[in-house]
Scaffold this motif. Structure first.
Motif, PDB file in Angstrom:
ATOM      1  N   ALA A 115      35.027  20.085 124.514  1.00 44.38           N
ATOM      2  CA  ALA A 115      34.399  19.035 125.330  1.00 44.38           C
ATOM      3  C   ALA A 115      34.198  19.521 126.754  1.00 44.38           C
ATOM      4  CB  ALA A 115      35.219  17.754 125.287  1.00 44.38           C
ATOM      5  N   GLY A 116      33.592  20.715 126.870  1.00 39.81           N
ATOM      6  CA  GLY A 116      33.066  21.158 128.166  1.00 39.81           C
ATOM      7  C   GLY A 116      31.736  20.426 128.343  1.00 39.81           C
ATOM      8  N   PRO A 117      30.903  20.871 129.272  1.00 43.09           N
ATOM      9  CA  PRO A 117      29.629  20.174 129.488  1.00 43.09           C
ATOM     10  C   PRO A 117      28.788  20.081 128.217  1.00 43.09           C
ATOM     11  CG  PRO A 117      30.006  21.801 131.200  1.00 43.09           C
ATOM     12  CD  PRO A 117      31.119  21.955 130.233  1.00 43.09           C
TER      13      PRO A 117
ATOM     14  N   GLY B 255      29.675  20.125 124.920  1.00 44.67           N
ATOM     15  CA  GLY B 255      30.235  19.204 123.928  1.00 44.67           C
ATOM     16  C   GLY B 255      30.113  17.751 124.363  1.00 44.67           C
TER      17      GLY B 255
ATOM     18  N   PHE C  18      36.930  17.460 119.744  1.00 43.74           N
ATOM     19  CA  PHE C  18      38.208  18.180 119.757  1.00 43.74           C
ATOM     20  C   PHE C  18      38.316  18.937 121.064  1.00 43.74           C
ATOM     21  CE2 PHE C  18      39.886  17.667 115.487  1.00 43.74           C
ATOM     22  CZ  PHE C  18      38.780  17.134 114.822  1.00 43.74           C
ATOM     23  N   GLU C  19      39.332  18.630 121.837  1.00 47.97           N
ATOM     24  CA  GLU C  19      39.469  19.290 123.137  1.00 47.97           C
ATOM     25  C   GLU C  19      40.937  19.261 123.559  1.00 47.97           C
ATOM     26  OE1 GLU C  19      37.352  20.967 125.579  1.00 47.97           O
ATOM     27  OE2 GLU C  19      39.443  21.284 126.158  1.00 47.97           O
TER      28      GLU C  19
ATOM     29  N   GLY D  35      31.070  26.306 139.630  1.00 47.10           N
ATOM     30  CA  GLY D  35      30.954  24.866 139.874  1.00 47.10           C
ATOM     31  C   GLY D  35      29.697  24.446 140.603  1.00 47.10           C
ATOM     32  N   ILE D  36      28.634  25.239 140.475  1.00 49.10           N
ATOM     33  CA  ILE D  36      27.375  24.806 141.085  1.00 49.10           C
ATOM     34  C   ILE D  36      26.544  24.083 140.031  1.00 49.10           C
ATOM     35  CG2 ILE D  36      25.144  25.692 141.924  1.00 49.10           C
ATOM     36  CD1 ILE D  36      27.203  25.626 144.092  1.00 49.10           C
TER      37      ILE D  36
ATOM     38  N   ARG E  84      35.624  22.070 138.027  1.00 51.45           N
ATOM     39  CA  ARG E  84      35.596  21.849 136.586  1.00 51.45           C
ATOM     40  C   ARG E  84      36.942  21.295 136.096  1.00 51.45           C
ATOM     41  NH1 ARG E  84      31.767  24.958 133.926  1.00 51.45           N
ATOM     42  NH2 ARG E  84      32.416  23.669 132.164  1.00 51.45           N
TER      43      ARG E  84
ATOM     44  N   LEU F 113      43.713  21.717 119.289  1.00 49.18           N
ATOM     45  CA  LEU F 113      43.036  23.021 119.299  1.00 49.18           C
ATOM     46  C   LEU F 113      42.568  23.325 117.883  1.00 49.18           C
ATOM     47  CD1 LEU F 113      42.574  25.622 121.142  1.00 49.18           C
ATOM     48  CD2 LEU F 113      44.507  26.556 119.868  1.00 49.18           C
ATOM     49  N   VAL F 114      41.286  23.556 117.725  1.00 47.36           N
ATOM     50  CA  VAL F 114      40.745  23.869 116.391  1.00 47.36           C
ATOM     51  C   VAL F 114      40.947  25.357 116.107  1.00 47.36           C
ATOM     52  CG1 VAL F 114      38.627  23.939 115.006  1.00 47.36           C
ATOM     53  CG2 VAL F 114      39.089  21.982 116.492  1.00 47.36           C
TER      54      VAL F 114
ATOM     55  N   THR G 111      32.531  25.611 122.065  1.00 42.79           N
ATOM     56  CA  THR G 111      33.821  26.127 122.554  1.00 42.79           C
ATOM     57  C   THR G 111      33.678  27.081 123.728  1.00 42.79           C
ATOM     58  OG1 THR G 111      33.677  27.959 121.028  1.00 42.79           O
ATOM     59  CG2 THR G 111      34.863  26.027 120.253  1.00 42.79           C
ATOM     60  N   GLY G 112      32.441  27.366 124.148  1.00 49.61           N
ATOM     61  CA  GLY G 112      32.260  28.351 125.203  1.00 49.61           C
ATOM     62  C   GLY G 112      32.540  29.741 124.664  1.00 49.61           C
TER      63      GLY G 112
ATOM     64  N   THR H   7      34.347  38.419 134.395  1.00 47.51           N
ATOM     65  CA  THR H   7      33.943  38.039 135.756  1.00 47.51           C
ATOM     66  C   THR H   7      35.209  37.736 136.562  1.00 47.51           C
ATOM     67  OG1 THR H   7      33.875  35.704 135.225  1.00 47.51           O
ATOM     68  CG2 THR H   7      31.847  36.948 134.850  1.00 47.51           C
TER      69      THR H   7
ATOM     70  N   ILE I  63      26.209  25.293 120.454  1.00 46.84           N
ATOM     71  CA  ILE I  63      25.492  24.871 121.666  1.00 46.84           C
ATOM     72  C   ILE I  63      26.197  25.402 122.910  1.00 46.84           C
ATOM     73  CG2 ILE I  63      24.510  22.793 120.594  1.00 46.84           C
ATOM     74  CD1 ILE I  63      26.691  21.160 122.057  1.00 46.84           C
TER      75      ILE I  63
ATOM     76  N   GLY J 209      24.409  27.922 133.894  1.00 51.96           N
ATOM     77  CA  GLY J 209      24.986  27.808 132.556  1.00 51.96           C
ATOM     78  C   GLY J 209      25.188  26.345 132.176  1.00 51.96           C
TER      79      GLY J 209
HETATM   80  C1  LIG Z   1      32.538  33.273 136.883  1.00 51.36           C
HETATM   81  C2  LIG Z   1      31.612  32.252 136.357  1.00 51.36           C
HETATM   82  C3  LIG Z   1      30.920  31.440 137.247  1.00 51.36           C
HETATM   83  C4  LIG Z   1      30.021  30.505 136.769  1.00 51.36           C
HETATM   84  N1  LIG Z   1      29.387  29.712 137.671  1.00 51.36           N
HETATM   85  C5  LIG Z   1      28.523  28.774 137.232  1.00 51.36           C
HETATM   86  C6  LIG Z   1      27.916  27.903 138.154  1.00 51.36           C
HETATM   87  O1  LIG Z   1      28.180  27.929 139.351  1.00 51.36           O
HETATM   88  N2  LIG Z   1      27.019  26.994 137.689  1.00 51.36           N
HETATM   89  C7  LIG Z   1      26.716  26.911 136.359  1.00 51.36           C
HETATM   90  O2  LIG Z   1      25.868  26.093 135.990  1.00 51.36           O
HETATM   91  N3  LIG Z   1      27.332  27.699 135.455  1.00 51.36           N
HETATM   92  C8  LIG Z   1      28.223  28.631 135.860  1.00 51.36           C
HETATM   93  N4  LIG Z   1      28.871  29.417 134.945  1.00 51.36           N
HETATM   94  C9  LIG Z   1      28.581  29.224 133.524  1.00 51.36           C
HETATM   95  C10 LIG Z   1      29.271  27.958 133.014  1.00 51.36           C
HETATM   96  O3  LIG Z   1      30.629  28.017 133.274  1.00 51.36           O
HETATM   97  C11 LIG Z   1      29.065  27.804 131.512  1.00 51.36           C
HETATM   98  O4  LIG Z   1      27.732  28.081 131.179  1.00 51.36           O
HETATM   99  C12 LIG Z   1      29.406  26.390 131.058  1.00 51.36           C
HETATM  100  O5  LIG Z   1      30.733  26.088 131.346  1.00 51.36           O
HETATM  101  C13 LIG Z   1      29.166  26.276 129.550  1.00 51.36           C
HETATM  102  O6  LIG Z   1      29.627  25.048 129.085  1.00 51.36           O
HETATM  103  P1  LIG Z   1      30.166  24.909 127.594  1.00 51.36           P
HETATM  104  O7  LIG Z   1      30.479  23.482 127.408  1.00 51.36           O
HETATM  105  O8  LIG Z   1      29.233  25.572 126.663  1.00 51.36           O
HETATM  106  O9  LIG Z   1      31.495  25.791 127.530  1.00 51.36           O
HETATM  107  P2  LIG Z   1      32.861  25.656 128.352  1.00 51.36           P
HETATM  108  O10 LIG Z   1      32.610  25.091 129.674  1.00 51.36           O
HETATM  109  O11 LIG Z   1      33.503  26.986 128.260  1.00 51.36           O
HETATM  110  O12 LIG Z   1      33.697  24.590 127.527  1.00 51.36           O
HETATM  111  C14 LIG Z   1      34.245  24.888 126.280  1.00 51.36           C
HETATM  112  C15 LIG Z   1      35.304  23.872 125.940  1.00 51.36           C
HETATM  113  O13 LIG Z   1      35.750  24.100 124.614  1.00 51.36           O
HETATM  114  C16 LIG Z   1      37.158  23.969 124.559  1.00 51.36           C
HETATM  115  N5  LIG Z   1      37.633  24.793 123.445  1.00 51.36           N
HETATM  116  C17 LIG Z   1      37.579  26.138 123.339  1.00 51.36           C
HETATM  117  N6  LIG Z   1      38.105  26.521 122.171  1.00 51.36           N
HETATM  118  C18 LIG Z   1      38.490  25.394 121.516  1.00 51.36           C
HETATM  119  C19 LIG Z   1      39.091  25.154 120.255  1.00 51.36           C
HETATM  120  N7  LIG Z   1      39.391  26.142 119.451  1.00 51.36           N
HETATM  121  N8  LIG Z   1      39.350  23.877 119.904  1.00 51.36           N
HETATM  122  C20 LIG Z   1      39.013  22.837 120.730  1.00 51.36           C
HETATM  123  N9  LIG Z   1      38.445  23.021 121.937  1.00 51.36           N
HETATM  124  C21 LIG Z   1      38.182  24.283 122.321  1.00 51.36           C
HETATM  125  C22 LIG Z   1      37.640  24.482 125.905  1.00 51.36           C
HETATM  126  O14 LIG Z   1      38.908  23.959 126.237  1.00 51.36           O
HETATM  127  C23 LIG Z   1      36.537  23.988 126.814  1.00 51.36           C
HETATM  128  O15 LIG Z   1      36.832  22.731 127.351  1.00 51.36           O
HETATM  129  C24 LIG Z   1      29.793  30.366 135.376  1.00 51.36           C
HETATM  130  C25 LIG Z   1      30.505  31.151 134.479  1.00 51.36           C
HETATM  131  C26 LIG Z   1      31.416  32.085 134.963  1.00 51.36           C
HETATM  132  C27 LIG Z   1      32.185  32.886 133.979  1.00 51.36           C
END
Ligand SMILES: Cc1cc2nc3c(=O)[nH]c(=O)nc-3n(C[C@H](O)[C@H](O)[C@H](O)COP(=O)(O)OP(=O)(O)OC[C@H]3O[C@@H](n4cnc5c(N)ncnc54)[C@H](O)[C@@H]3O)c2cc1C
Lengths: 476, 124
Positions: free
Chosen positions: A36-38, A40, A63-64, A81-82, A135, A169-170, A199-200, A224, A325, A337
C-alpha cells in the motif's frame, strides 16, 4: 511462448484445470493488493470508485506491513518526496487535494548549482505547484510530527472508499485452479479473483516470484542514497528557501543530486548508477554542495538509507488475474515515480473494471501505458546521456548558465532553456517532450550564441546579453 | 505544514469576466465567490470552497471568462493549465469525469433557476 502465457506458470503447484470462473469482476469479487505505497493505495481507491460507478460491489484487501506513522526508515517508503507539478494538478482534477498537513513545503523554484555558477529557475506561474512530502512520519529520532505522511494519507483515502488493510507481509503469490492464492509470513492464506502487485522494488516477494518462473523478470534496480539533515525551520528558510537545489557536477555515475527542504529537515537524494561511498565522498567534498550549508559545513546525517530504484520495467507486467503496478511494474526513469504509480494504478483499475482480469485484457488495455512509459525512458536515457556530456564540459555549463540566467532576468523572453531544465528536474513532462524541445531551431540558436558569449572573456560582449545583466545567478 | 497554490487576499480578483483564460483553478483552502457583471451590476452566481473548481470552460473553449471570481477570505488556489489537463485527458479520458459531473450539476442548477425565473416573471 506468448506473453499472456508466461505468468500463467507463476508458481503453479497443481495441475491446470478447465478455467471456469468468469474473467471479469462480479459482485462480491475479491481483490488482493500487495503493498500500500502510492501505487497500491491509488489502485484501491480508483478500482472501488469505478466499480461503484458501474454498480459493482467488490472487496479490496490491501496487504501492507507498514503503518506509515513510525519515524525513520521502518515507517517510510524511502524517496525524495517530491510530488511533481503534473501529478499535483492531475490529483486536484480528480478531486484529491494534498492537505496542508501532508505538504511539508511547497516548492517554488529550482536552484541549479554548477562549478561555473548557480542559477535559480522560478516556477513558470509563480505558484507553488510542487509538493515536498514525507513518505513516513519523518526522520529517525525526529520530534513526532504533527503532520501526516503522504503514504498514510493515500492509504486512508483508500480505506475511506471501503478498502480494508491487512497488516501482514506477503511471502508468496501463486495460481490455484482459476483463482490466485496469497500466502503471508504468519501462515495466513486466502484466495482472490485478482492479485495486484504493488510491492515496489525493495521487496523480497519479487525475488520469490522471479525464481518461480523463468519467464518473469523482476524490474532492474540500482542502489541510491537518501539522507536527512536537521537544520531547523529558520535556517532552512534563510538558506534554502522554497527552492529545490539540484547539482550538475562532474562526478561519474551521478545522474541526479538534489537537496529538498522540508519542515525542519533537508532531504538529500543521490540517484545514478550504483551510488557508493566513493561517489558520496566526492559529492560531499565538492564546494558547490558545501556552500549550500551554513558555514560551508555538511551537518551530521539524522537518518539515511540506500533504497533501490527501478531502472528497467518488469517483464511481463501482467498475467491472468495478476497485474504489476507502480515500481514493481513500469515507472519513469529517475523522475516522477509517484506520478507513474498513479498512472499505472489508474490504468490497471480501469482495465479490471471496464474490461476484465485476463492477460488478454491487460495486454490490450494496460500494456500500452507501460510501453509508452518504457519508450519514453529510452528517450530519457538519451537526455541523461546529454546531461553527462554537459557534466564533463565546463564550456557547455557556462553556456547553459548564461542562457538560463538571461531568460530568468528578462520576463518577456521565451524561457526555452529554463523550461527544458524545469521539466527535466521536476519530471513534469515526458522525456520525449523535453528532447524534442531541444531540437527547436530557436533553442539551438540561442544555445549556440550563449555557448559563445558565455565562454568569451568578460567585456567582449555588448550589453543586452552581457554578463553584467545576469543578476539571477552567481558565477564562481 | 505548507500550502500549495497561490494565495489571494480577501476581495482579490482571481479571474475577471471578459479576460482571456487558458487554465482552470482548484481551491485548496478558503472561499471564493463567482459573480456575473451586467450593466454595471453584479449578480452572485455561487460561492465555492475547498476542492471546488472554477474556470473550467477555458479548457474546452477559446471564449473569454464568463464571470469574475474573487476571494472572500485568504484563499489558496491551484492552477491547472490547459496543456497538462488536455495531455492528461488524452492518456486517460476518465480524468474529465469529475469536471463533467460538476458541469452537469451546474447546468441542472441553472435550469432550475431559469425555470424559477420564468415562473416568477409570468406571475408578475
Ligand atoms: C532515492 C529515491 C528518490 C526518489 N525520489 C522520488 C521523488 O522525489 N518523487 C517521486 O515521484 N518519486 C521518487 N522516487 C520513486 C518513488 O519512490 C517510487 O516510484 C514510488 O514510491 C513507487 O510507489 P509504489 O507504490 O510502486 O512502491 P513503494 O512506494 O515502494 O511501495 C511499496 C509498498 O509495498 C509494501 N510491500 C513490499 N513488499 C511487501 C510484501 N511482501 N507484502 C506486503 N507489502 C509489501 C511496502 O511496505 C511498501 O509500502 C524515488 C526513489 C528513490 C529510490
Amino acid at each position: 511462448m506468448k506473453m499472456a502465457e508466461k505468468l500463467q506458470q507463476l508458481g503453479e503447484r497443481v495441475p491446470k484445470r478447465q478455467q471456469s470462473l468468469p474473467k471479469t469482476l462480479q459482485d462480491g469479487s475479491r481483490i488482493a493488493v500487495i503493498g500500500a505505497g502510492p501505487a497500491g493505495s491509488m489502485f484501491s481507491y480508483f478500482v472501488i470508485n469505478m466499480a461503484e460507478a458501474m454498480g459493482l460491489d467488490v472487496a479490496v484487501e490491501m496487504f501492507e506491513p507498514r503503518h506509515f506513522c513510525h519515524r525513520g526508515p521502518a515507517g517510510c517508503n524511502h524517496c525524495g518526496g517530491i510530488v511533481s507539478e503534473s501529478l499535483v494538478q492531475r490529483l486536484a482534477t480528480e478531486g484529491i487535494m494534498l492537505p496542508d498537513d501532508v505538504v511539508q513545503r511547497g516548492i517554488e523554484s529550482y536552484t541549479l548549482h554548477m562549478d561555473v555558477g548557480d542559477v535559480e529557475i522560478a516556477t513558470p506561474l509563480m505558484e507553488k505547484r510542487i509538493a515536498a512530502v514525507y513518505r513516513g512520519n519523518g526522520p529517525r529520532n525526529s520530534e513526532p510530527l504533527d503532520t501526516c505522511s503522504f503514504d498514510r494519507y493515500l492509504l486512508e483515502l483508500a480505506q475511506q472508499k471501503g478498502a480494508t488493510v491487512v497488516h501482514r507481509l506477503v511471502t508468496d503469490v501463486h495460481r490455484e485452479d482459476d483463482h490466485m492464492c496469497v500466502h503471508c509470513a504468519d501462515q495466513y492464506s486466502q484466495n482472490y479473483d485478482l492479485v495486484v502487485l504493488a510491492t515496489g522494488v525493495n521487496s523480497r516477494l519479487m525475488e520469490t516470484l522471479e525464481s518461480q518462473t523463468q519467464e518473469f523478470q523482476r524490474p532492474g534496480r540500482t542502489k541510491t542514497f537518501i539522507c536527512e539533515f536537521l537544520l531547523g525551520r529558520k535556517v532552512i528558510r534563510e538558506t534554502f528557501g522554497p527552492s529545490m537545489h539540484v547539482f550538475l557536477l562532474d562526478i561519474p555515475r551521478l545522474e541526479f543530486a538534489a537537496l529538498i527542504p522540508k519542515g525542519d529537515y533537508v532531504t538529500l537524494c543521490l540517484l545514478g548508477d550504483d551510488i557508493n561511498d566513493e561517489l558520496m565522498e566526492r559529492f560531499f567534498n565538492s564546494p558547490e554542495v558545501r556552500n549550500c550549508f551554513p558555514g560551508g559545513t555538511i551537518p551530521a546525517q539524522a537518518c539515511h538509507c540506500y533504497p533501490r530504484i527501478n531502472i528497467k520495467a518488469a517483464r511481463p507486467a501482467y498475467g491472468d488475474r495478476l497485474v504489476f503496478i507502480g515500481d514493481s511494474g513500469a515507472t519513469r526513469l529517475f523522475k516522477d515515480g509517484i506520478g507513474a504509480a498513479y498512472r499505472t494504478a489508474k490504468a490497471a483499475a480501469k482495465t479490471v473494471v471496464f474490461h476484465g482480469v485476463s492477460a488478454e485484457n491487460f495486454k490490450a488495455h494496460y500494456a500500452p501505458l507501460c510501453r509508452a512509459i518504457n519508450n519514453d525512458n529510452q528517450m530519457g536515457k538519451v537526455v541523461f546521456g546529454f546531461g553527462s556530456l554537459v557534466q564533463k564540459s565546463r564550456f557547455a555549463r557556462r553556456g547553459i548558465l548564461r542562457m538560463t540566467a538571461n531568460e530568468q532576468n528578462q520576463s518577456d523572453r521565451p524561457k526555452r532553456m529554463s523550461g527544458v531544465l524545469w521539466d527535466l528536474f521536476s519530471g513534469s513532462a515526458p522525456y520525449t517532450d523535453v528532447f524534442l524541445r531541444t531540437l527547436h531551431p530557436a533553442y539551438l540558436g540561442s544555445l549556440f550564441w550563449n555557448l559563445l558569449a558565455g565562454n568569451l572573456p568578460a567585456g567582449m560582449i555588448r550589453n543586452g546579453h552581457g554578463r553584467s545583466e545576469e543578476r539571477n545567478h552567481v558565477e564562481h | 505544514m505548507a500550502n500549495l497554490g497561490k494565495q489571494y487576499q480577501n476581495g482579490e480578483v482571481i479571474v475577471r469576466q471578459g479576460d482571456a483564460g487558458k487554465c482552470m483553478f482548484v481551491i485548496q483552502n478558503g472561499e471564493v465567490e463567482a459573480v456575473a457583471e451586467r450593466n454595471g451590476r453584479e449578480f452572485r452566481l455561487r460561492k465555492m470552497g475547498p476542492n471546488d473548481f472554477f474556470g473550467e470552460m477555458a479548457l474546452f473553449e477559446h471564449e473569454t471568462r464568463t464571470a469574475t471570481v474573487r476571494a472572500l477570505c485568504p484563499t489558496h488556489v491551484l492552477t491547472i493549465d490547459k496543456k497538462n489537463f488536455l495531455g492528461g485527458i488524452h492518456e486517460d479520458p476518465s480524468l474529465a469525469f469529475r469536471i463533467v459531473q460538476t458541469m452537469s450539476h451546474r447546468i441542472r442548477d441553472l435550469t432550475d433557476r431559469l425555470a424559477k425565473y420564468e415562473e416568477d416573471s409570468q406571475q408578475n
